[in-house]
Design an enzyme around this catalytic site. Structure first.
Site, mmCIF file in Angstrom:
data_model
loop_
_atom_site.group_PDB
_atom_site.id
_atom_site.type_symbol
_atom_site.label_atom_id
_atom_site.label_comp_id
_atom_site.label_asym_id
_atom_site.label_seq_id
_atom_site.Cartn_x
_atom_site.Cartn_y
_atom_site.Cartn_z
ATOM 1 N N TRP A 120 0.624 -1.222 -0.245
ATOM 2 C CA TRP A 120 -0.215 0.100 -0.067
ATOM 3 C C TRP A 120 0.749 1.633 0.335
ATOM 4 O O TRP A 120 0.251 2.363 -0.477
ATOM 5 C CB TRP A 120 -1.109 0.374 0.803
ATOM 6 C CG TRP A 120 -0.177 -0.863 2.298
ATOM 7 C CD1 TRP A 120 -0.527 -2.173 2.865
ATOM 8 C CD2 TRP A 120 0.763 -0.225 3.348
ATOM 9 N NE1 TRP A 120 0.454 -1.999 4.126
ATOM 10 C CE2 TRP A 120 0.759 -0.824 4.482
ATOM 11 C CE3 TRP A 120 1.382 1.740 3.087
ATOM 12 C CZ2 TRP A 120 2.099 -0.190 5.421
ATOM 13 C CZ3 TRP A 120 2.039 1.693 4.523
ATOM 14 C CH2 TRP A 120 2.375 0.693 4.991
ATOM 15 N N PRO A 159 -3.083 -5.573 -6.065
ATOM 16 C CA PRO A 159 -2.958 -4.631 -5.338
ATOM 17 C C PRO A 159 -3.208 -4.731 -3.442
ATOM 18 O O PRO A 159 -4.555 -5.772 -3.237
ATOM 19 C CB PRO A 159 -3.549 -3.100 -5.970
ATOM 20 C CG PRO A 159 -5.050 -3.971 -6.873
ATOM 21 C CD PRO A 159 -4.378 -5.252 -6.770
ATOM 22 N N GLU A 218 11.032 -8.797 -2.295
ATOM 23 C CA GLU A 218 11.186 -7.136 -2.108
ATOM 24 C C GLU A 218 10.412 -6.932 -0.590
ATOM 25 O O GLU A 218 9.450 -6.790 -0.705
ATOM 26 C CB GLU A 218 10.735 -6.099 -2.787
ATOM 27 C CG GLU A 218 12.183 -5.224 -3.439
ATOM 28 C CD GLU A 218 11.468 -3.795 -1.834
ATOM 29 O OE1 GLU A 218 12.133 -3.894 -1.251
ATOM 30 O OE2 GLU A 218 10.863 -3.017 -3.205
ATOM 31 N N CYS A 276 10.270 1.211 2.623
ATOM 32 C CA CYS A 276 10.761 0.267 2.202
ATOM 33 C C CYS A 276 12.413 0.904 2.866
ATOM 34 O O CYS A 276 13.695 -0.008 3.303
ATOM 35 C CB CYS A 276 11.023 -1.713 1.386
ATOM 36 S SG CYS A 276 11.444 -0.763 -0.639
ATOM 37 N N GLU A 307 11.126 -3.258 11.775
ATOM 38 C CA GLU A 307 10.940 -2.013 10.765
ATOM 39 C C GLU A 307 9.982 -1.291 11.092
ATOM 40 O O GLU A 307 8.465 -1.114 12.092
ATOM 41 C CB GLU A 307 10.979 -2.684 9.387
ATOM 42 C CG GLU A 307 10.100 -1.589 8.444
ATOM 43 C CD GLU A 307 9.706 -2.552 7.120
ATOM 44 O OE1 GLU A 307 10.346 -2.096 6.317
ATOM 45 O OE2 GLU A 307 9.095 -3.775 7.261
HETATM 46 P P1 NDP Z 1 2.094 -7.123 3.652
HETATM 47 O O1 NDP Z 1 3.497 -8.124 3.381
HETATM 48 O O2 NDP Z 1 1.278 -8.382 5.138
HETATM 49 O O3 NDP Z 1 0.718 -7.521 2.137
HETATM 50 C C1 NDP Z 1 1.656 -7.474 0.652
HETATM 51 C C2 NDP Z 1 0.689 -8.110 0.312
HETATM 52 O O4 NDP Z 1 0.490 -9.276 0.339
HETATM 53 C C3 NDP Z 1 -0.333 -7.445 0.588
HETATM 54 O O5 NDP Z 1 -1.223 -6.706 -1.143
HETATM 55 C C4 NDP Z 1 -1.568 -8.371 0.599
HETATM 56 O O6 NDP Z 1 -3.035 -7.958 0.715
HETATM 57 C C5 NDP Z 1 -1.132 -9.586 -0.098
HETATM 58 N N1 NDP Z 1 -0.868 -10.390 1.375
HETATM 59 C C6 NDP Z 1 -1.568 -10.275 2.403
HETATM 60 N N2 NDP Z 1 -1.211 -11.986 2.766
HETATM 61 C C7 NDP Z 1 -1.057 -12.492 1.794
HETATM 62 C C8 NDP Z 1 -0.664 -13.845 1.384
HETATM 63 N N3 NDP Z 1 -0.624 -14.815 2.255
HETATM 64 N N4 NDP Z 1 -0.400 -14.356 -0.138
HETATM 65 C C9 NDP Z 1 0.015 -13.959 -0.955
HETATM 66 N N5 NDP Z 1 -0.351 -12.270 -0.442
HETATM 67 C C10 NDP Z 1 -0.853 -11.476 0.285
HETATM 68 O O7 NDP Z 1 2.287 -6.120 4.133
HETATM 69 P P2 NDP Z 1 0.868 -5.221 5.435
HETATM 70 O O8 NDP Z 1 0.427 -4.692 4.568
HETATM 71 O O9 NDP Z 1 0.158 -6.447 6.036
HETATM 72 O O10 NDP Z 1 2.348 -4.639 6.310
HETATM 73 C C11 NDP Z 1 2.722 -4.963 6.987
HETATM 74 C C12 NDP Z 1 3.844 -4.241 7.387
HETATM 75 O O11 NDP Z 1 4.973 -4.384 5.908
HETATM 76 C C13 NDP Z 1 4.261 -3.018 7.252
HETATM 77 O O12 NDP Z 1 4.476 -2.766 9.362
HETATM 78 C C14 NDP Z 1 5.738 -2.769 7.017
HETATM 79 O O13 NDP Z 1 6.735 -3.311 8.149
HETATM 80 C C15 NDP Z 1 6.015 -4.357 6.392
HETATM 81 N N6 NDP Z 1 5.951 -3.209 4.949
HETATM 82 C C16 NDP Z 1 7.004 -3.514 3.394
HETATM 83 C C17 NDP Z 1 6.242 -2.922 2.731
HETATM 84 C C18 NDP Z 1 8.061 -3.302 1.259
HETATM 85 O O14 NDP Z 1 8.236 -2.142 0.760
HETATM 86 N N7 NDP Z 1 8.690 -3.695 1.451
HETATM 87 C C19 NDP Z 1 5.527 -2.165 1.842
HETATM 88 C C20 NDP Z 1 4.157 -2.509 2.622
HETATM 89 C C21 NDP Z 1 4.398 -2.384 3.708
HETATM 90 P P3 NDP Z 1 -3.764 -7.138 1.752
HETATM 91 O O15 NDP Z 1 -3.022 -5.750 1.681
HETATM 92 O O16 NDP Z 1 -4.670 -6.953 0.495
HETATM 93 O O17 NDP Z 1 -3.649 -7.561 3.409
#
Ligand code: NDP
Length: 511
Positions: free
Chosen positions: A148, A173, A244, A278, A376
């Protein structure tokens, strides 16, 4: 995904409400796609993909050029959509559009060269005279799962090289920011892209899981926790994936650093996108001789940073906290640090609603017992720690389960480069932070718990292909000398040949 609208304008069957993190108002509804709907999207993509792969590079480049023009001519609409669903400053949304426009141009220009056939030579006596080459074949349907924090860049940005390599793509997304991806689906339609070559499925985690269950490759960006689940499932299915994940990026300020530059880079690295990257700078180590001067300047500049509801260019530097649970994580890290002896030099609190905001926060007197230095945070906070020397800085930077990026600020570039090579991070920037992401020729990927594989660079497109190796015997004899029935004199000859090529005599010569 085609949407049927109800009388009130919301899509029929909509189950996920999307809110504006800066106001709390609901700004849209999207379908929560079931596993069956994901499988159907994958099925449509499979049918569309061979036609897309057969197009010559110039035709694909033409579709990309149309999309690039669409992107730029709809920039205000896209910017508004990103800001509305993510809550970031408009300037941060513009950076996403700039990235995607350049990605269309870059991958269209480079795909042919990076995916070209490669001639292979071998001196083995078993394959003398063969002509050999490798070719790259698209994997089929690539599933992109995005977070997001960057609704365009970390999601659609990865779609572009996957398409350039001849794959069809299904994008899932984040459920918190799905509207920008749907805008990209509209772009594909309006630019006349072949149907179903690019589709969006909206939904929550289960929708992402269904995509991992059916795609031929998964490009995932998000948390380390979910990344492990994706990799485990990909392992079970024996499909490749690229991850990533999170980071705890460090910045080192050396004693010879130009301090004004150091402070500008620190603030941009820590607070752009509200610190929700990230690659955000999440901890700073400053050499003792310049610590006081650096912190004084940093505090002064931190206090000038504006935050709040974005309302056009120049309105705020730091926008909202996008992901509701993130606010508690940020608060927890600040409270934990203060309870263990840290001091707050700026900010430190959640701002009252409407919307979700946390003040840009500067912490000092921190150490590695505190969560803010090890986990993080993903918010507009920055802990700064004094170190005795470079050795201590290197030890502390590497004392992390993450290894995405690191930055060094210093005047002696030779010294900084040597230092960079000692840091356990996939990318290191000197006198900059984060800008490396915009250099599409430069690989970007994390070590340790920060990920697997890279985006950008040659591997950033080659990962979306499988290799095929072709070897042709242009002068086939009735029987090669090494073939059954075995002939002892033939093998004595082969051994003599191998001895000449790799054995003692050459060994002596090499000494
Ligand atoms: P997630 O890793 O849970 O979500 C990332 C994506 O994966 C979203 O589209 C999510 O869907 C989807 N997803 C969730 N569960 C599954 C699954 N089992 N299999 C496949 N896809 C899945 O991150 P969060 O949004 O929950 O954020 C949690 C933490 O991650 C944050 O607090 C931050 O620390 C970190 N983060 C890191 C990012 C980066 O750029 N590396 C970006 C965002 C967060 P949905 O959102 O619809 O649940």
């Amino acid at each position: 995904m085609a949407q049927t609208l109800k009388a009130d304008g919301t899509p029929a069957g909509a189950r996920i409400a999307v809110d504006n993190p800066a106001t709390g108002a609901v700004v849209g509804h999207v379908p929560d796609a079931t596993a069956q709907e994901v499988a159907q999207a994958i099925g449509r993509a499979r049918q569309a993909q061979p036609g897309w792969a057969e197009l010559d590079v110039r035709s694909r480049a033409d579709f990309f050029a149309r999309a690039r023009r669409w992107l730029l001519s709809h920039r205000q609409e896209i910017t508004d959509c990103i800001v509305e669903e993510n809550g970031k400053a408009q300037e941060d949304a513009i950076a996403e559009i700039v990235y995607c426009a350049s990605a269309f141009a870059y991958w269209a220009r480079q795909a042919q060269r990076l995916l070209a056939q490669t001639k292979i030579r071998s001196s083995s006596p078993f394959v003398l005279g063969r002509s050999m080459y490798t070719r790259r074949v698209p994997l089929g349907v690539v599933g992109v799962i995005g977070p997001w924090n960057n609704p365009l860049l970390n999601t659609f940005g990865d779609v572009i090289p996957a398409l350039a390599a001849g794959n069809a793509v299904v994008l899932k997304p984040s459920e918190h920011t799905p509207l920008t991806a749907l805008l990209m689906e509209r772009m594909a339609r309006e630019c006349g892209w072949p149907g179903n070559v690019f589709q969006v499925v909206t939904g929550a985690g289960a929708t992402g899981q269904a995509l991992v269950d059916t795609a031929d490759f998964v490009m995932f960006t998000g948390s380390t926790k979910t990344g492990r689940l994706v990799a485990a499932r990909a392992g079970e299915r024996l499909i490749p994936c690229s991850l990533e994940l999170g980071g705890k990026d460090a910045l080192i300020v050396l004693a010879d650093a130009p301090l004004e530059r150091a402070v500008s880079v620190t603030i941009q690295g820590a607070l752009s996108n509200g610190g929700q990257m990230c690659t955000s700078v999440e901890r700073v180590y400053v050499e003792e001789p310049v610590y006081d001067a650096y912190v004084d300047l940093l505090r002064e500049r931190f206090q000038q940073v504006t935050s709040g509801k974005p309302a056009g260019l120049g309105s705020v530097d730091v926008g909202a906290v996008t992901f509701p649970p993130q606010l508690s994580t940020v608060e927890d890290h600040v409270n934990d640090a203060v309870s263990k002896g840290a001091r707050i030099l700026a900010g430190g609190h959640t701002t009252p609603g409407p919307g979700r905001f946390f003040e840009p926060t500067l912490l000092v007197d921190v150490d590695h017992t505190m969560k803010c230095m090890r986990e993080e945070t993903f918010g507009p906070t920055l802990p700064v720690m004094k170190v005795a020397d470079v050795e201590e800085a290197v030890r502390l930077v590497n004392d992390s389960s993450y290894g995405l990026q690191a930055s060094i600020i210093g005047s002696n570039i030779k010294h900084a480069r040597r230092l960079a090579e000692r840091l356990e991070a996939g990318c290191v920037t000197i006198n900059d932070a984060q800008t490396n992401y915009m250099a599409l020729g430069l690989p970007m990927g994390g070590w340790k718990n920060s990920g697997l594989g890279v985006r950008h660079g040659a591997e950033g497109i080659r990962k979306y292909t499988k290799l095929q190796a072709i070897s042709a015997n242009r002068f086939p004899l009735r029987r090669d000398m090494h073939m059954i029935p075995y002939n002892p004199s033939a093998y004595r000859f082969i051994l003599r040949l191998v001895d000449v090529m790799y054995g003692t005599r050459r060994g002596h010569r090499n000494k």
